[in-house]
Design a protein around this motif. Structure first.
Motif, mmCIF file in Angstrom:
data_model
loop_
_atom_site.group_PDB
_atom_site.id
_atom_site.type_symbol
_atom_site.label_atom_id
_atom_site.label_comp_id
_atom_site.label_asym_id
_atom_site.label_seq_id
_atom_site.Cartn_x
_atom_site.Cartn_y
_atom_site.Cartn_z
ATOM 1 N N ASP A 1 0.814 -1.216 0.000
ATOM 2 C CA ASP A 1 0.000 0.000 0.000
ATOM 3 C C ASP A 1 0.847 1.265 0.000
ATOM 4 O OD1 ASP A 1 -2.383 -1.330 -0.062
ATOM 5 O OD2 ASP A 1 -2.997 -0.817 1.987
ATOM 6 N N GLN A 2 1.938 1.264 0.776
ATOM 7 C CA GLN A 2 2.721 2.494 0.921
ATOM 8 C C GLN A 2 3.307 2.953 -0.414
ATOM 9 O OE1 GLN A 2 2.758 4.345 3.831
ATOM 10 N NE2 GLN A 2 3.510 5.830 2.354
ATOM 11 N N VAL A 3 3.723 2.025 -1.254
ATOM 12 C CA VAL A 3 4.288 2.376 -2.562
ATOM 13 C C VAL A 3 3.198 3.023 -3.431
ATOM 14 C CG1 VAL A 3 5.404 1.487 -4.659
ATOM 15 C CG2 VAL A 3 6.014 0.530 -2.428
ATOM 16 N N THR A 4 2.017 2.415 -3.429
ATOM 17 C CA THR A 4 0.890 2.964 -4.187
ATOM 18 C C THR A 4 0.526 4.348 -3.658
ATOM 19 O OG1 THR A 4 0.076 0.694 -4.431
ATOM 20 C CG2 THR A 4 -1.444 2.461 -5.005
ATOM 21 N N THR A 5 0.482 4.471 -2.350
ATOM 22 C CA THR A 5 0.137 5.747 -1.713
ATOM 23 C C THR A 5 1.153 6.825 -2.075
ATOM 24 O OG1 THR A 5 -0.940 4.578 0.104
ATOM 25 C CG2 THR A 5 -0.326 6.866 0.505
ATOM 26 N N ASP A 6 2.429 6.476 -2.063
ATOM 27 C CA ASP A 6 3.473 7.453 -2.410
ATOM 28 C C ASP A 6 3.320 7.931 -3.859
ATOM 29 O OD1 ASP A 6 4.471 7.249 0.142
ATOM 30 O OD2 ASP A 6 6.166 5.964 -0.397
ATOM 31 N N MET A 7 2.967 7.006 -4.758
ATOM 32 C CA MET A 7 2.738 7.388 -6.159
ATOM 33 C C MET A 7 1.559 8.351 -6.248
ATOM 34 S SD MET A 7 3.129 3.940 -8.423
ATOM 35 C CE MET A 7 4.600 2.924 -8.400
ATOM 36 N N LEU A 8 0.519 8.054 -5.482
ATOM 37 C CA LEU A 8 -0.686 8.882 -5.473
ATOM 38 C C LEU A 8 -0.375 10.295 -4.966
ATOM 39 C CD1 LEU A 8 -3.839 8.393 -5.921
ATOM 40 C CD2 LEU A 8 -3.940 8.374 -3.447
ATOM 41 N N VAL A 9 0.385 10.387 -3.896
ATOM 42 C CA VAL A 9 0.765 11.695 -3.341
ATOM 43 C C VAL A 9 1.539 12.499 -4.370
ATOM 44 C CG1 VAL A 9 2.179 12.860 -1.604
ATOM 45 C CG2 VAL A 9 0.711 10.976 -0.922
ATOM 46 N N ASP A 10 2.499 11.860 -5.028
ATOM 47 C CA ASP A 10 3.281 12.544 -6.071
ATOM 48 C C ASP A 10 2.367 13.115 -7.146
ATOM 49 O OD1 ASP A 10 5.650 11.963 -4.817
ATOM 50 O OD2 ASP A 10 6.321 10.459 -6.271
ATOM 51 N N GLU A 11 1.356 12.337 -7.550
ATOM 52 C CA GLU A 11 0.456 12.755 -8.621
ATOM 53 C C GLU A 11 -0.456 13.898 -8.172
ATOM 54 O OE1 GLU A 11 -0.743 12.677 -12.527
ATOM 55 O OE2 GLU A 11 0.927 11.600 -11.612
ATOM 56 N N VAL A 12 -0.963 13.817 -6.960
ATOM 57 C CA VAL A 12 -1.869 14.845 -6.434
ATOM 58 C C VAL A 12 -1.142 16.185 -6.274
ATOM 59 C CG1 VAL A 12 -3.204 15.513 -4.379
ATOM 60 C CG2 VAL A 12 -3.470 13.234 -5.336
ATOM 61 N N LYS A 13 0.160 16.116 -5.998
ATOM 62 C CA LYS A 13 0.949 17.339 -5.779
ATOM 63 C C LYS A 13 1.293 18.068 -7.077
ATOM 64 C CE LYS A 13 3.165 16.310 -1.363
ATOM 65 N NZ LYS A 13 4.443 15.996 -0.693
ATOM 66 N N LYS A 14 1.136 17.374 -8.220
ATOM 67 C CA LYS A 14 1.467 18.021 -9.500
ATOM 68 C C LYS A 14 0.492 19.173 -9.762
ATOM 69 C CE LYS A 14 3.515 14.000 -11.757
ATOM 70 N NZ LYS A 14 3.324 12.943 -12.749
ATOM 71 N N PRO A 15 1.001 20.293 -10.275
ATOM 72 C CA PRO A 15 0.107 21.426 -10.552
ATOM 73 C C PRO A 15 -0.969 21.048 -11.573
ATOM 74 C CG PRO A 15 2.428 22.028 -10.837
ATOM 75 C CD PRO A 15 2.384 20.553 -10.630
ATOM 76 N N THR A 16 -2.179 21.538 -11.339
ATOM 77 C CA THR A 16 -3.280 21.268 -12.252
ATOM 78 C C THR A 16 -4.298 22.402 -12.177
ATOM 79 O OG1 THR A 16 -5.027 19.716 -12.847
ATOM 80 C CG2 THR A 16 -4.557 19.903 -10.517
ATOM 81 N N ASP A 17 -4.992 22.618 -13.275
ATOM 82 C CA ASP A 17 -6.062 23.620 -13.254
ATOM 83 C C ASP A 17 -7.418 22.930 -13.151
ATOM 84 O OD1 ASP A 17 -6.274 22.484 -15.736
ATOM 85 O OD2 ASP A 17 -6.328 24.369 -16.847
ATOM 86 N N ALA A 18 -7.401 21.633 -12.834
ATOM 87 C CA ALA A 18 -8.636 20.867 -12.705
ATOM 88 C C ALA A 18 -9.427 21.327 -11.475
ATOM 89 C CB ALA A 18 -8.320 19.379 -12.593
ATOM 90 N N ALA A 19 -10.730 21.115 -11.546
ATOM 91 C CA ALA A 19 -11.617 21.504 -10.442
ATOM 92 C C ALA A 19 -11.726 20.412 -9.384
ATOM 93 C CB ALA A 19 -13.003 21.828 -10.991
ATOM 94 N N GLY A 20 -10.955 19.350 -9.571
ATOM 95 C CA GLY A 20 -10.976 18.250 -8.618
ATOM 96 C C GLY A 20 -10.432 16.989 -9.257
ATOM 97 N N PHE A 21 -10.625 15.872 -8.581
ATOM 98 C CA PHE A 21 -10.041 14.603 -9.011
ATOM 99 C C PHE A 21 -11.068 13.486 -9.032
ATOM 100 C CE2 PHE A 21 -6.530 17.031 -7.280
ATOM 101 C CZ PHE A 21 -5.495 16.768 -8.159
ATOM 102 N N ILE A 22 -10.821 12.530 -9.922
ATOM 103 C CA ILE A 22 -11.525 11.243 -9.900
ATOM 104 C C ILE A 22 -10.473 10.209 -9.515
ATOM 105 C CG2 ILE A 22 -12.647 9.437 -11.250
ATOM 106 C CD1 ILE A 22 -13.813 11.570 -13.039
ATOM 107 N N PHE A 23 -10.707 9.514 -8.424
ATOM 108 C CA PHE A 23 -9.799 8.454 -7.992
ATOM 109 C C PHE A 23 -10.362 7.127 -8.465
ATOM 110 C CE2 PHE A 23 -9.174 11.988 -5.089
ATOM 111 C CZ PHE A 23 -7.793 12.129 -5.130
ATOM 112 N N ASP A 24 -9.586 6.435 -9.293
ATOM 113 C CA ASP A 24 -10.027 5.230 -9.974
ATOM 114 C C ASP A 24 -9.056 4.098 -9.628
ATOM 115 O OD1 ASP A 24 -10.583 3.237 -11.817
ATOM 116 O OD2 ASP A 24 -10.213 4.459 -13.576
ATOM 117 N N GLY A 25 -9.553 3.067 -8.967
ATOM 118 C CA GLY A 25 -8.696 1.938 -8.596
ATOM 119 C C GLY A 25 -8.075 2.116 -7.223
#
Length: 192
Positions: free
Chosen positions: A62-86
């Motif tokens: 889980d921790q490896v997956t979580t770390d990947m997720l954190v990296d992705e969420v921290k990337k700059p985006t102009d999106a109004a939010g996120f869809i978490f899939d999987g």
């Protein structure tokens, strides 16, 4: 900010509906499968670590997956939010996702949308997809049924957690694509 956890067994139309939600609400999809492929393809440290487990036939912790997720969420985006899939697939991952969304995005999970489709329809859809996609896991009925069973087993506790929070909504995933999209859109409009 709109943060959606999108649920649906293999063949439920989740990929199609995620794209429709992204276009309608300017969301960014974070798929754990895509994260794994990206990190392994680009030979990142997390990708190498994930590959070391996968190569041994083991589940990536889980921790490896979580770390990947954190990296992705921290990337700059102009999106109004996120869809978490999987992700999340377990109670622990649910708690982690809630923490990440709160700490990194200063937000919370808005809703868990779950596409519900009868198992026999799922099997039929996946076998049909297997004829054209070349995916071997979509051409064997026994494997398909096992994937569907695995999905329900893994996600039951996550669904229950979101039900307790009053954030779990089931949508009938059978019918015209546009009709299903409209039902999903209506649920998201409620939380905007």
């Amino acid at each position: 900010m709109i943060n959606i956890v999108l649920f649906g067994p293999p063949g439920s139309g989740k990929g199609t509906q995620a794209q429709n939600l992204i276009e309608k609400f300017n969301l960014k999809q974070i798929s754990t499968g895509d994260l794994f492929r990206y990190n392994m393809k680009n030979d990142t440290d997390l990708g190498k670590l994930a590959k070391s487990y996968i190569d041994k036939g083991e589940l990536v912790p889980d921790q490896v997956t979580t770390d990947m997720l954190v990296d992705e969420v921290k990337k700059p985006t102009d999106a109004a939010g996120f869809i978490f899939d999987g992700y999340p697939r377990t109670a622990n991952q649910t708690a982690e996702l809630e923490r990440i969304v709160k700490e990194v995005l200063n937000s919370e999970i808005s809703v868990c949308l779950s596409l519900v489709v009868d198992d026999e329809i799922l099997v039929e859809r996946l076998l049909k997809r297997g004829e054209t996609s070349g995916r071997t896991d979509d051409s064997n009925e026994e494997i398909i049924r096992n994937r569907i069973k695995e999905y329900y087993t893994k996600t039951a506790e996550v669904a229950e957690l979101y039900k307790q929070q009053g954030k779990y909504v089931e949508i009938n995933g059978v019918g015209e694509i546009d009709e299903i999209s409209q039902k999903l859109f209506a649920e998201v409009e409620k939380i905007k």
